[in-house]
Scaffold this active site. Structure first.
Site, PDB file in Angstrom:
ATOM      1  N   HIS A  91     -82.073  17.224 -12.378  1.00 44.73           N
ATOM      2  CA  HIS A  91     -82.525  18.597 -12.124  1.00 44.73           C
ATOM      3  C   HIS A  91     -84.037  18.571 -11.895  1.00 44.73           C
ATOM      4  CE1 HIS A  91     -81.995  22.874 -12.047  1.00 44.73           C
ATOM      5  NE2 HIS A  91     -82.737  23.090 -13.116  1.00 44.73           N
ATOM      6  N   GLU A 112     -84.016  16.067 -20.012  1.00 43.89           N
ATOM      7  CA  GLU A 112     -83.154  15.212 -19.196  1.00 43.89           C
ATOM      8  C   GLU A 112     -83.389  13.734 -19.474  1.00 43.89           C
ATOM      9  OE1 GLU A 112     -81.495  16.503 -15.250  1.00 43.89           O
ATOM     10  OE2 GLU A 112     -83.565  17.243 -15.079  1.00 43.89           O
ATOM     11  N   CYS A 127     -79.793  28.287 -12.238  1.00 42.41           N
ATOM     12  CA  CYS A 127     -80.154  27.087 -11.487  1.00 42.41           C
ATOM     13  C   CYS A 127     -79.049  26.042 -11.469  1.00 42.41           C
ATOM     14  CB  CYS A 127     -81.433  26.495 -12.059  1.00 42.41           C
ATOM     15  SG  CYS A 127     -82.786  27.694 -12.158  1.00 42.41           S
TER      16      CYS A 127
END
Length: 373
Positions: A259, A270, A120
């Site tokens: 993301h 994150e 990803c």
């Protein structure tokens, strides 16, 4: 499959986008998405390939997995009808480097031709590696991006059995980045491409410059094949690298295009990484995830998000995150439900995390023309 909402390309017909019936039949969907997005990017750039040194025009285009649909179809054909019925184009259609190769062939680009495949993080790292090629003098221009065809049975089954996908029946409550109700990502598909040039090259041909890639960070967790390192130390280092390369401090950060997969562990990780980067100022930095709108395109995600980030710094805006409504106390970040406008920014970051512990971060700045030129 236990998965009810996907981000599929609606009513897709490759021939409506300039591909021939032969190309639509022979190319995997992810290659078709790559070619169509690259056609759009080159057309918008206004670049005249007949006037370019194509030996110095690179291609860096990737995919997380490659031709999943044709792999699945041909495996069934082998099982049911025998080896003689497997397509002779099977390998060349599904291999992860097919998109990069087909793009180079289509436009006659003879610089470095590379497939990045870091799950990803692919789209982000493809653009980042192309930026490095240009920055260090290996190319004048590059066509970069990523694409994926993950809306197919075998992929949805695999991610679903892993417990990674949303089980929601409600399209408005399926992909919910940073929301306390989030329950997994929504599989998506598609692609995006950018044309990168050195500043001198772009100025010499009078290009319309959307934004500048000001920095790039790339790190590995060295921790786990599917889970990010707790606390987000890997993506934190990538963000620090991207800012430092552009000569920026954390206080200069206008917003973070995260993301933001809407899985519990990713969004928490994150959030912790941003807090570590910004300290007490982390709740002030706007955070957005476009996956609430389009789902998770895997190898194409970072490329789409790079486009959004570039336009955000160019236009002085930050969009809201679709699907977000109820903050999670574990995610102490500022996620918008209404767009910010008239919001000039020195720099914005776009981050990607991939299975395998791959982390990528791109720093984008608005292009400000030198008044002396």
């Amino acid at each position: 499959f236990g998965t009810y909402v996907v981000g599929a390309v609606p009513d897709f017909d490759a021939t409506e986008h300039g591909l021939s019936k032969k190309q639509a039949r022979r190319w995997s969907s992810y290659v078709q998405y790559a070619v169509i997005s690259a056609d759009e990017a080159l057309a918008q750039s206004g670049i005249d390939l007949e006037k370019e040194d194509l030996d110095r025009f690179a291609v860096v285009f990737g995919t997380g997995i490659g031709g999943m649909k044709i792999f699945s179809d041909e495996a069934v054909k082998l099982h049911e009808k025998g080896p003689k019925r497997v397509s002779p184009l099977f390998i060349s259609s599904m291999m992860p480097n097919a998109a990069a190769g087909e793009l180079a062939i289509r436009y006659g680009l003879r610089g470095e031709c590379i497939d990045v495949s870091t799950a990803c993080a692919t789209g982000t790292q493809s653009i980042g590696e192309a930026y490095r090629m240009i920055r260090f003098g290996y190319a004048d221009c590059a066509l970069a991006g990523g694409s994926e065809e993950s809306v197919c049975g075998v992929a949805i089954a695999g991610f679903g059995n892993l417990g990674a996908t949303s089980k929601s029946h409600d399209v408005d409550a399926a992909s919910m980045p940073f929301d306390i109700r989030r329950n997994g990502f929504v599989p998506g598909e598609g692609g995006a491409a950018v044309v990168l040039e050195s500043l001198e090259h772009a100025q010499a041909r009078g290009a319309h410059i959307i934004a500048e890639v000001a920095g790039y960070g790339s790190t590995g967790d060295g921790y786990h094949i599917t889970s990010p390192e707790p606390g987000g130390a890997g993506i934190l280092r990538a963000m620090q690298q991207a800012l430092a390369e552009g000569g920026f401090e954390p206080a200069d950060l206008g917003h973070l295009n995260a993301h933001g997969t809407a899985t519990h562990i990713n969004d928490k990780t994150e959030s912790e990484a941003l807090a570590a980067l910004m300290g007490t100022d982390a709740p002030e930095v706007p955070v957005v995830s476009v996956k609430g709108s389009v789902g998770h395109m895997l190898g194409g995600a970072g490329a789409v998000e790079a486009l959004v980030t570039a336009y955000c710094v160019s236009e002085g805006v930050v969009p809201p995150t679709v699907g977000f409504a109820e903050p999670d106390p574990e995610c102490k970040v500022r996620v918008l439900t209404e767009a910010l406008t008239d919001y000039p920014q020195k720099v914005a970051l776009s981050t990607s995390l991939g299975f395998g512990g791959h982390n990528g971060c791109l720093a984008f700045s608005p292009y400000v023309e030198d008044i002396q030129e």
